[in-house]
Design a protein around this motif. Structure first.
Motif: not given
Length: 209
Positions: A63-64, A67, A70
């Protein structure tokens, strides 16, 4: 604790994927599946796809670092999950293996799974990330329950020896009920355990460090 939970989720996801593959290698136990091969086949394929990609949505590093990935995969999983929930509801209510008990139990959890995804998507659009996370956990946990169901159902069949169709149907819905109940409860436990501030001292919110 997180490592153990990740291991359990990975095991159940792989089990569900394996069961999906196995569906196409043997004759279905539910003769109703043969009457609606497109719906059932789509359900199996979508379920396998959901279990392949959904676990990575919970990996913080993914996720980091990515993004955009995601978000894109998340949208795809919501669309896939809604179709999956609809096909699950169809199977439970139109061609149930265990009769009315399956219509009630599996039909309810198919709707709960679908509603969880819709709410998760709505919270994400509104930037309520914590609520988004909680509803996605609920949906993912229910999706994994199919593997737990088999871990209960198959040993039960062996324990009772050669099972009649009636006994197999009873064991099937009993296994589904236990699996869905355990997964729903486990999701709520994990959500409350990891909710932001859940383990903070009472004064933490008003007197931050």
């Amino acid at each position: 604790m997180r490592g153990l939970l990740n291991g359990i989720c990975a095991f159940l996801a792989l089990g569900g994927i394996g069961a999906s593959i196995g569906y196409f290698l043997r004759e279905p136990y539910n003769t109703g599946f043969l009457e609606h091969p497109v719906v059932v086949g789509s359900h199996v394929v979508l379920g396998a796809g959901y279990l392949v990609f959904a676990p990575f949505q919970f990996v913080a590093g993914v996720r980091r670092r990515w993004p955009a990935y995601h978000r894109a995969v998340g949208r795809g999983l919501v669309a896939c999950g809604i179709a999956l929930g609809a096909s699950a509801f169809f199977i439970a209510t139109v061609i149930p293996y265990s009769g009315w008990p399956e219509r009630v139990v599996n039909g309810f959890f198919a709707l709960y799974f679908t509603l969880s995804l819709v709410l998760a998507f709505g919270h994400a659009r509104a930037r309520r990330i914590e609520r988004h996370r909680e509803w996605m956990i609920r949906a993912f946990s229910i999706g994994l329950a199919i593997s737990t169901m088999r871990l209960i159902f198959v040993p039960a069949l062996f324990a009772f020896g050669p099972a009649s169709p009636e006994l197999a149907a009873d064991l099937s819905i009993l296994s589904f009920t236990i699996a869905f109940g355990v997964h729903a409860a486990a999701a709520e436990w994990w959500i409350r355990r990891t909710r932001r501030g859940a383990w903070a001292p009472p004064h933490a919110a008003t007197h931050p460090a």
